[in-house]
Scaffold this motif. Structure first.
Motif, PDB file in Angstrom:
ATOM      1  N   LEU A  48       1.464   6.290   4.300  1.00 41.62           N
ATOM      2  CA  LEU A  48       2.909   6.547   4.731  1.00 41.62           C
ATOM      3  C   LEU A  48       2.839   6.386   6.228  1.00 41.62           C
ATOM      4  O   LEU A  48       2.560   7.396   7.103  1.00 41.62           O
ATOM      5  CB  LEU A  48       3.270   8.056   4.350  1.00 41.62           C
ATOM      6  CG  LEU A  48       3.276   8.631   2.831  1.00 41.62           C
ATOM      7  CD1 LEU A  48       3.635   9.878   2.654  1.00 41.62           C
ATOM      8  CD2 LEU A  48       4.228   7.386   2.137  1.00 41.62           C
ATOM      9  N   ASN A  49       3.362   5.261   6.655  1.00 38.51           N
ATOM     10  CA  ASN A  49       3.411   4.789   7.850  1.00 38.51           C
ATOM     11  C   ASN A  49       4.694   4.948   8.741  1.00 38.51           C
ATOM     12  O   ASN A  49       4.656   4.498   9.995  1.00 38.51           O
ATOM     13  CB  ASN A  49       2.863   3.351   8.057  1.00 38.51           C
ATOM     14  CG  ASN A  49       1.564   3.190   7.445  1.00 38.51           C
ATOM     15  OD1 ASN A  49       0.515   4.046   7.904  1.00 38.51           O
ATOM     16  ND2 ASN A  49       1.164   2.228   6.776  1.00 38.51           N
ATOM     17  N   SER A  50       5.580   5.536   8.052  1.00 39.09           N
ATOM     18  CA  SER A  50       6.930   5.745   9.044  1.00 39.09           C
ATOM     19  C   SER A  50       7.653   7.243   8.385  1.00 39.09           C
ATOM     20  O   SER A  50       7.179   7.373   7.113  1.00 39.09           O
ATOM     21  CB  SER A  50       7.834   4.554   8.716  1.00 39.09           C
ATOM     22  OG  SER A  50       8.075   4.579   7.144  1.00 39.09           O
ATOM     23  N   PHE A  51       8.640   7.626   9.149  1.00 39.54           N
ATOM     24  CA  PHE A  51       9.440   8.562   8.736  1.00 39.54           C
ATOM     25  C   PHE A  51      10.132   8.150   7.373  1.00 39.54           C
ATOM     26  O   PHE A  51      10.252   8.999   6.306  1.00 39.54           O
ATOM     27  CB  PHE A  51      10.369   9.025   9.730  1.00 39.54           C
ATOM     28  CG  PHE A  51      11.443  10.104   9.093  1.00 39.54           C
ATOM     29  CD1 PHE A  51      10.935  11.307   8.996  1.00 39.54           C
ATOM     30  CD2 PHE A  51      12.608  10.035   8.919  1.00 39.54           C
ATOM     31  CE1 PHE A  51      11.620  12.410   8.596  1.00 39.54           C
ATOM     32  CE2 PHE A  51      13.357  10.829   8.382  1.00 39.54           C
ATOM     33  CZ  PHE A  51      13.109  12.019   8.273  1.00 39.54           C
ATOM     34  N   ALA A  52      10.505   6.900   7.252  1.00 41.58           N
ATOM     35  CA  ALA A  52      11.259   6.519   6.245  1.00 41.58           C
ATOM     36  C   ALA A  52      10.421   6.642   4.807  1.00 41.58           C
ATOM     37  O   ALA A  52      11.018   6.951   3.978  1.00 41.58           O
ATOM     38  CB  ALA A  52      11.847   5.197   6.457  1.00 41.58           C
ATOM     39  N   PHE A  97      -1.564  16.185   4.817  1.00 37.04           N
ATOM     40  CA  PHE A  97      -2.216  15.734   4.032  1.00 37.04           C
ATOM     41  C   PHE A  97      -1.815  14.282   3.759  1.00 37.04           C
ATOM     42  O   PHE A  97      -2.815  13.140   3.882  1.00 37.04           O
ATOM     43  CB  PHE A  97      -2.587  16.177   2.637  1.00 37.04           C
ATOM     44  CG  PHE A  97      -3.131  15.690   1.513  1.00 37.04           C
ATOM     45  CD1 PHE A  97      -4.605  15.743   1.631  1.00 37.04           C
ATOM     46  CD2 PHE A  97      -2.862  14.534   0.623  1.00 37.04           C
ATOM     47  CE1 PHE A  97      -5.455  14.841   0.770  1.00 37.04           C
ATOM     48  CE2 PHE A  97      -3.547  14.035  -0.184  1.00 37.04           C
ATOM     49  CZ  PHE A  97      -4.964  14.079  -0.363  1.00 37.04           C
ATOM     50  N   ASP A  98      -0.825  13.844   3.057  1.00 36.19           N
ATOM     51  CA  ASP A  98      -0.135  12.611   3.099  1.00 36.19           C
ATOM     52  C   ASP A  98      -0.360  11.705   4.271  1.00 36.19           C
ATOM     53  O   ASP A  98      -0.626  10.610   4.166  1.00 36.19           O
ATOM     54  CB  ASP A  98       1.295  12.603   2.496  1.00 36.19           C
ATOM     55  CG  ASP A  98       1.355  13.189   1.079  1.00 36.19           C
ATOM     56  OD1 ASP A  98       0.280  12.654   0.168  1.00 36.19           O
ATOM     57  OD2 ASP A  98       2.150  13.889   0.479  1.00 36.19           O
ATOM     58  N   LEU A  99       0.222  12.147   5.553  1.00 33.61           N
ATOM     59  CA  LEU A  99       0.356  11.400   6.489  1.00 33.61           C
ATOM     60  C   LEU A  99      -1.354  10.988   6.887  1.00 33.61           C
ATOM     61  O   LEU A  99      -1.693   9.951   7.423  1.00 33.61           O
ATOM     62  CB  LEU A  99       0.812  11.849   7.667  1.00 33.61           C
ATOM     63  CG  LEU A  99       2.350  12.219   7.566  1.00 33.61           C
ATOM     64  CD1 LEU A  99       2.935  13.044   8.659  1.00 33.61           C
ATOM     65  CD2 LEU A  99       3.165  11.106   7.308  1.00 33.61           C
ATOM     66  N   GLY A 100      -2.303  11.891   6.504  1.00 32.64           N
ATOM     67  CA  GLY A 100      -3.822  11.520   6.899  1.00 32.64           C
ATOM     68  C   GLY A 100      -4.334  10.651   5.894  1.00 32.64           C
ATOM     69  O   GLY A 100      -5.291  10.185   6.184  1.00 32.64           O
ATOM     70  N   GLN A 101      -3.621  10.222   4.826  1.00 29.97           N
ATOM     71  CA  GLN A 101      -4.154   9.199   3.710  1.00 29.97           C
ATOM     72  C   GLN A 101      -4.001   7.953   4.458  1.00 29.97           C
ATOM     73  O   GLN A 101      -4.340   7.045   3.767  1.00 29.97           O
ATOM     74  CB  GLN A 101      -3.555   9.508   2.357  1.00 29.97           C
ATOM     75  CG  GLN A 101      -3.832  10.805   1.932  1.00 29.97           C
ATOM     76  CD  GLN A 101      -5.315  10.881   1.510  1.00 29.97           C
ATOM     77  OE1 GLN A 101      -6.032  10.180   0.714  1.00 29.97           O
ATOM     78  NE2 GLN A 101      -6.165  11.732   2.156  1.00 29.97           N
ATOM     79  N   ASP A 102      -3.013   7.655   5.344  1.00 29.14           N
ATOM     80  CA  ASP A 102      -2.901   6.352   6.205  1.00 29.14           C
ATOM     81  C   ASP A 102      -2.176   5.382   5.304  1.00 29.14           C
ATOM     82  O   ASP A 102      -2.390   4.222   5.563  1.00 29.14           O
ATOM     83  CB  ASP A 102      -4.110   5.845   6.514  1.00 29.14           C
ATOM     84  CG  ASP A 102      -4.149   4.833   7.685  1.00 29.14           C
ATOM     85  OD1 ASP A 102      -2.995   5.185   8.461  1.00 29.14           O
ATOM     86  OD2 ASP A 102      -5.131   4.206   7.919  1.00 29.14           O
ATOM     87  N   GLY A 120       0.930  -1.325  -0.017  1.00 29.33           N
ATOM     88  CA  GLY A 120       0.104  -0.117   0.112  1.00 29.33           C
ATOM     89  C   GLY A 120       0.745   1.269   0.011  1.00 29.33           C
ATOM     90  O   GLY A 120       0.747   2.155  -0.558  1.00 29.33           O
ATOM     91  N   THR A 121       2.042   1.241   0.610  1.00 27.10           N
ATOM     92  CA  THR A 121       2.912   2.394   0.773  1.00 27.10           C
ATOM     93  C   THR A 121       3.630   2.631  -0.664  1.00 27.10           C
ATOM     94  O   THR A 121       3.646   3.613  -0.968  1.00 27.10           O
ATOM     95  CB  THR A 121       3.885   2.048   1.901  1.00 27.10           C
ATOM     96  OG1 THR A 121       3.468   1.972   3.074  1.00 27.10           O
ATOM     97  CG2 THR A 121       4.977   3.361   1.825  1.00 27.10           C
TER      98      THR A 121
END
Length: 182
Positions: A104-108, A97-102, A26-27
């Motif tokens: 991108l689950n990490s800083f990397a 926005f991008d983090l809210g899309q669920d 998914g990422t």
């Protein structure tokens, strides 16, 4: 006289491919879609939209990413505070926005995407933008915890950053039928 070791372009690319391969499916999909939108590589709606919800998400992402050219032009050359606000505010908004899309689950994963969307000069600013976006109240508290715990001490306190441009930009790959591949 000492010599400085510089990784060959091939080994740098291989390291980036391996890093990308370590992300969830998914990422990986979200990063490829985001690069298509943010770098205007192809018709993201035609390639990535599987349903009305995803179509709406792509339209919203396109609106948010409309500011990427502005963000790229505002990346500060140094840590002068006078240049931070006009740059960091839109970067944190896009990041939120991008983090809210669920996806991108990490800083990397976030760093991988944003150093490609904006360029290598953004690297010193990514830990701060990520932490700011990850701490915003639009994210569930558990999601905020996971995101903030994903940034390593080394990433948060790095004394310097590479200015080498990324070499691997993942792209859409058409599926090939198993019988056609043989």
């Amino acid at each position: 006289m000492g010599t400085r070791m510089i990784p060959a372009a091939g080994s740098a690319t291989l390291a980036e491919v391996k890093e990308f391969a370590g992300f969830s499916a998914g990422t990986q999909r979200y990063i490829r879609r985001s690069l298509d939108i943010g770098l205007d590589r192809s018709d993201a709606m035609a390639i990535w939209s599987r349903d009305v919800v995803e179509a709406a998400s792509i339209r919203a992402q396109t609106r948010v990413y409309a500011r990427l050219d502005e963000i790229r032009s505002l990346v500060p050359d140094d840590s002068g505070l006078d240049a931070v606000e006009p740059f960091l505010a839109p970067l944190v908004t896009a990041s939120a926005f991008d983090l809210g899309q669920d996806r991108l689950n990490s800083f990397a994963a976030y760093r991988f995407l944003y150093e490609r969307l904006i360029g290598p000069a953004v690297r010193p600013w990514l830990p701060g933008a990520f932490c700011a976006a990850a701490a915003l109240p639009h994210l569930h508290p558990e999601k905020r915890r996971i995101l903030l715990q994903s940034i390593s001490e080394a990433a948060a306190t790095a004394p310097g950053w590479s200015n080498r441009a990324p070499t691997f930009y993942p792209n859409w790959v058409e599926k090939v039928a198993a019988d056609a591949a043989a």
